[in-house]
Scaffold this active site. Structure first.
Site, short mmCIF file in Angstrom:
data_model
loop_
_atom_site.label_atom_id
_atom_site.label_comp_id
_atom_site.label_asym_id
_atom_site.label_seq_id
_atom_site.Cartn_x
_atom_site.Cartn_y
_atom_site.Cartn_z
N GLY A 259 16.97 13.97 -2.74
CA GLY A 259 16.52 13.52 -4.04
C GLY A 259 15.22 14.15 -4.50
O GLY A 259 14.80 13.93 -5.63
N ASP A 260 14.58 14.90 -3.62
CA ASP A 260 13.29 15.51 -3.97
C ASP A 260 13.44 16.40 -5.20
O ASP A 260 14.26 17.32 -5.21
CB ASP A 260 12.79 16.34 -2.78
CG ASP A 260 11.45 16.98 -3.07
OD1 ASP A 260 10.43 16.34 -2.82
OD2 ASP A 260 11.43 18.13 -3.57
N VAL A 261 12.64 16.13 -6.24
CA VAL A 261 12.80 16.90 -7.48
C VAL A 261 12.42 18.36 -7.30
O VAL A 261 13.00 19.25 -7.92
CB VAL A 261 11.99 16.31 -8.65
CG1 VAL A 261 12.54 14.98 -9.06
CG2 VAL A 261 10.54 16.22 -8.31
#
Length: 325
Positions: A276-278
Site C-alpha cells: 500500500g505504500d504510495v
DNA sequence: ATCCAGGGGTCAC
DNA sequence: GTGACCCATGGA
C-alpha cells in the site's frame, strides 16, 4: 561480523575545542573498514541527503556524521570513504574503552555491508524495465534503522503525510525529547528513548502538530517499549516472519504498512513489502509495471520474480523516485 | 482551491 | 474479507 574485525585504529590527533565556557577534550581516532563489493558510499550518502531534513545525521560533502548510543554511552562519529575503505573518525568524550567493535558492527548493519547482494543484481539485470538500476544505482544498499522502537515511531510519524512534513515532525520530537551531542560545533541528535517519550502527553504532541491519533499511537508504543510488553528481541524471536507481522500489527496504530516497514528497516526481513505504500505504487506506475494503484496482481507478479529480495526491490524503487539532476 | 501524501482504525455488510 | 468513511495537516 565478516569484515568488521578488520577495523584498524590509530590515534590521529588530540584536540581541544571550546563550546561556550566549557572545554571538552577528546581524542580523534580513525578506523578503517574494507568496503565490500557492490557497495557505494556515495550512493548511500546521496540517498540519505535527498531532499529532506533528517535530524538524525549531519551531512557535508563526502562525509556523514551521526550520534548514537552504544552500551549506554553516547558517542559520535563521522564516516568518509576512499577507494577501498570506509573511514570512521571517532569523536568521543573520554575514557579508553571506546567500543570500537560495537561501532564497526553498527556501521556494518547500517549499510547492510555483510550481505552479498550479487543475487539481487542478477535478478535486476534480468528485468528489462528495472535492469538500468543495477548500473544507475550501483552499490546502493538497504539503509537500516537499528532500533525497532525508532523505526516504529518513524513509520507512525510518516503515515499518510508527505515526507517533508514527516521529517519536520520528527525533528520537533527529537529536539524536544532526544539527547543532543555537540561535536565540532555541530548538533547531533539521538532519537528519544521510550522511557522518556512515554511521559509526554497527547496535548504535548498536538502542540507540535502531530494529529491526535498519531500522538496516541506514539505514546502507546512508547509505553509498551518502556514497560517491556514489546521489544526488539521479542519480535526477533518470533518463529516466522508472519508471526512477527502478527505481533506488530496487534498493536494499535501499527498496520500492515508500518509493520513491514519496520521489519524491513530494522530486522532486515527481505521478504517484507510495505503493501500500500504510495511511494512504492508511484514508482511501479512510473515504470509502467502496474496498470493502476489497485493492480495487486501486477505487484505480486513482479515481486514473485524477486523472491527473497523484495525489500531490496522496494528500496531501489524508492530510490528511483528521487533524481540527482 | 484542490488533490495528494512512504496509513490506520472503525464500522457496516 | 471487503469497502466506505474519518482522521488531520502541510506541500505542490
Amino acid at each position: 561480523m565478516a569484515n568488521g574485525g578488520q577495523g584498524v585504529g590509530h590515534f590521529r590527533k588530540n584536540q581541544v575545542k571550546r563550546f561556550g565556557t566549557v572545554a571538552y577534550i577528546w581524542r580523534m581516532k580513525t578506523l578503517k573498514m574494507r568496503k565490500p563489493a557492490l557497495f557505494s558510499f556515495e550512493e548511500c550518502l546521496w540517498f540519505l541527503n535527498r531532499n529532506y531534513d533528517d535530524c538524525l545525521h549531519h551531512i557535508e560533502p563526502g562525509q556523514l556524521s551521526k550520534a548514537i548510543c552504544i552500551n549506554g554511552e553516547n558517542i559520535a562519529f563521522t564516516l568518509r570513504a576512499d577507494e577501498q575503505h570506509l573511514l570512521v573518525d571517532l569523536n568521543h568524550g573520554g575514557g579508553d574503552n571506546f567500543p570500537e567493535a560495537a561501532l564497526i558492527q553498527y556501521i556494518m548493519e547500517w549499510f547492510d555491508l555483510d550481505r552479498d547482494i550479487t543475487p539481487f543484481y542478477g535478478l535486476l539485470e534480468k528485468n528489462k524495465t528495472l535492469g538500468y538500476m543495477a548500473k544507475d544505482f550501483a552499490g546502493f544498499r538497504l539503509i537500516s534503522i537499528h532500533d525497532l522502537y525508532e523505526a516504529l515511531c518513524w513509520s507512525i510519524i510518516g503515515q499518510q503525510i508527505n515526507l517533508t512534513f514527516a521529517y519536520t515532525l520528527k525533528r520537533r520530537m527529537v529536539e524536544q525529547y532526544g539527547q543532543k551531542l555537540e561535536v565540532n560545533g555541530q548538533s547531533l541528535y539521538i532519537f528519544p528513548r521510550p522511557e522518556v517519550l512515554q511521559y509526554a502527553t497527547v496535548a504535548d504532541l498536538r502542540k507540535q502538530q502531530f494529529s491526535e491519533r498519531k500522538a496516541e499511537y506514539l505514546l502507546l508504543v512508547s509505553k509498551m517499549f518502556a514497560e517491556g510488553s514489546i521489544s526488539q528481541e521479542m519480535v526477533r524471536q518470533c518463529a516466522s516472519y508472519e508471526a512477527q507481522v502478527a505481533l506488530l500489527t496487534a498493536i494499535r496504530g501499527i498496520g500492515i504498512w508500518t509493520a513491514n516497514y519496520a521489519l524491513m528497516k530494522t530486522l532486515k526481513q527481505l521478504q517484507a513489502i510495505p503493501y500500500g505504500d504510495v511511494g512504492l505504487l508511484n514508482a511501479l506506475l512510473n515504470h509502467a509495471l502496474i496498470k493502476d494503484k489497485k493492480d495487486t496482481v501486477g505487484i505480486d507478479k513482479l515481486f514473485k520474480r524477486f523472491k527473497g529480495w523484495e525489500s531490496y526491490l522496494v528500496f531501489y524503487l524508492w530510490r528511483s523516485l528521487s533524481s540527482k539532476s
